[in-house]
Design an enzyme around this catalytic site. Structure first.
Site, PDB file in Angstrom:
ATOM      1  N   GLU A  68     -13.252  -1.183  24.841  1.00 23.03           N
ATOM      2  CA  GLU A  68     -13.772  -1.325  26.202  1.00 23.03           C
ATOM      3  C   GLU A  68     -14.139   0.036  26.798  1.00 23.03           C
ATOM      4  OE1 GLU A  68     -10.413  -4.457  25.799  1.00 23.03           O
ATOM      5  OE2 GLU A  68     -11.014  -2.546  24.906  1.00 23.03           O
ATOM      6  N   ARG A 203      -8.361  -3.832  -0.677  1.00 19.65           N
ATOM      7  CA  ARG A 203      -7.420  -2.725  -0.542  1.00 19.65           C
ATOM      8  C   ARG A 203      -7.642  -1.977   0.775  1.00 19.65           C
ATOM      9  NH1 ARG A 203      -7.523   0.087  -6.599  1.00 19.65           N
ATOM     10  NH2 ARG A 203      -6.619  -1.700  -7.734  1.00 19.65           N
ATOM     11  N   THR A 215       3.568  -4.143 -14.261  1.00 17.71           N
ATOM     12  CA  THR A 215       2.166  -3.740 -14.130  1.00 17.71           C
ATOM     13  C   THR A 215       2.031  -2.230 -14.176  1.00 17.71           C
ATOM     14  OG1 THR A 215       1.610  -5.720 -12.848  1.00 17.71           O
ATOM     15  CG2 THR A 215       0.150  -3.820 -12.606  1.00 17.71           C
ATOM     16  N   ASP A 219      -0.188  -0.722 -17.138  1.00 15.29           N
ATOM     17  CA  ASP A 219      -1.539  -0.289 -16.769  1.00 15.29           C
ATOM     18  C   ASP A 219      -1.604   1.083 -16.114  1.00 15.29           C
ATOM     19  OD1 ASP A 219      -2.357  -2.762 -17.693  1.00 15.29           O
ATOM     20  OD2 ASP A 219      -2.391  -3.682 -15.700  1.00 15.29           O
ATOM     21  N   GLU A 290      -1.031  -7.154  -5.821  1.00 15.92           N
ATOM     22  CA  GLU A 290      -1.797  -6.964  -7.057  1.00 15.92           C
ATOM     23  C   GLU A 290      -0.780  -6.787  -8.170  1.00 15.92           C
ATOM     24  OE1 GLU A 290      -5.490  -4.761  -7.471  1.00 15.92           O
ATOM     25  OE2 GLU A 290      -5.179  -3.966  -5.448  1.00 15.92           O
TER      26      GLU A 290
END
Length: 357
Positions: A68, A203, A215, A219, A290
């Site tokens: 505003e 993300r 994970t 990875d 994830e």
């Protein structure tokens, strides 16, 4: 209180096509800050007088003026008098003093005659008091124009204010037969470049990303926002905090994975509801999961997923590949059901978005 106030404000109220048009422009303004405002909500404002847009603004970052104020200043800088104008705001103007003064007071002082609000603010510090302050000052207030679109823009913030827990999105990339990796753990890459680029947007709107220790070990992901195609510089995006769920204590902060080179990574060894409560306290209102099938299955089993996002590749990995959701359901009536909200083709893959039924 918000729902009651909304029904009172909207009863007998007819929103015009012009109201919808200008509010959609305000929503477009709000979207300009969707990667940079965390933990604040995304808000846009458009000021109209005699069918002419005389001011526009959006909230760009926590600590800076709200939408505003930018819109009022934009009108002033162009030489316009806002007295008698209509202000279209995507979220109820704040009525309290935080890091910035109350926007409701600024609108009252400006002399606007009408304020159109898309969505009420569930923050207990506001929660209808902004609307009440405007009406007490004699300003005509309309509420609920394009409410669904405005709510979706701040679903994490509003969910956290209403329920006390963040809005949880669970993202999975899988084959046609629901597999996320080969038996060996090999998973790069099931989906195409376009789908992985789309994940960058997920993300960027998230305040925290939760992954599992498995994970990380398989990875070694970075889980960072690094795309230069989001419309804002990467340096200006508030990077999400990363949480590694590790109830088996397989990792430490000294583990040789790239996530642990970050100062904000959190190792979590307690239950998931406690984790979400902790993240809410840290003002992480949008959370992205994830992970592999085990942690994904745990979130599903605990009924903690608000939105399920599937990127499905046109391939089949076979019965020995790893399933997307590692949980056991014995009876058909125990199935976990979701409602399909949208579907689209992204490159060679299909993106499906579901919400809880």
């Amino acid at each position: 209180m918000n729902e009651l106030l909304l029904s009172e404000q909207m009863s007998g109220q007819n929103h015009t096509s012009a109201d919808v048009y200008y509010m959609n422009l305000a929503i477009a303004e709000a979207k300009k800050g969707r990667f940079t405002t965390k933990p604040n909500p995304n808000v846009g404002c458009v000021i109209v007088k005699d069918n002419l847009i005389i001011g526009r603004g959006f909230h760009p970052k926590a600590g800076l003026p709200h939408a505003e104020i930018y819109a009022l200043n934009d009108a002033k800088n162009q030489g316009f008098d806002v007295a008698g104008a209509t202000a279209y705001v995507t979220l109820e103007p704040c009525s309290h003093t935080g890091r910035t003064p109350p926007c409701a007071d600024a609108l009252i002082k400006s002399g606007v005659a009408r304020v159109v609000v898309a969505c009420l603010d569930a923050n207990p510090l506001v929660a209808g008091s902004g609307i009440r302050k405007l009406t007490d000052a004699g300003i005509q207030v309309s509420v609920g124009v394009c409410q669904e679109a405005a709510y979706a823009l701040n679903v994490g913030f509003l969910t956290a204010m209403q329920t006390g827990k963040p809005y949880v999105r669970l993202k999975m990339a899988m084959s046609l037969d629901g597999r996320t990796a080969m038996k060996s753990g090999e998973s790069k890459w099931i989906t195409g470049d376009e789908a992985r680029e789309d994940v960058q947007t997920l993300r960027a709107i998230s305040a925290a990303i939760i992954t599992g220790s498995g994970t990380v070990m398989a990875d070694d992901p970075a889980l960072s926002v690094r795309s230069d195609r989001l419309g804002v510089p990467v340096a200006g995006i508030v990077q999400p905090t990363v949480v590694v769920a590790d109830r088996s204590a397989r990792l430490t902060y000294d583990s040789d994975y790239q996530l642990f080179k970050r100062s904000d990574v959190l190792l979590w060894r307690e239950d998931l509801p406690s984790l979400l409560s902790q993240l809410k306290q840290q003002q992480c209102y949008d959370v992205l999961v994830e992970s592999g099938g085990r942690l994904a299955g745990a979130f599903i089993e605990a009924d903690l997923v608000d939105e399920l996002i599937i990127y499905q590749a046109p391939c089949i990995l076979g019965a020995t590949a790893r399933p997307a959701f590692d949980l056991t359901i014995e009876k058909l009536f125990e199935q976990k059901r979701f409602a399909l909200m949208s579907h689209e083709r992204i490159g060679t893959d299909l993106k499906l978005v579901f919400t809880k039924t």
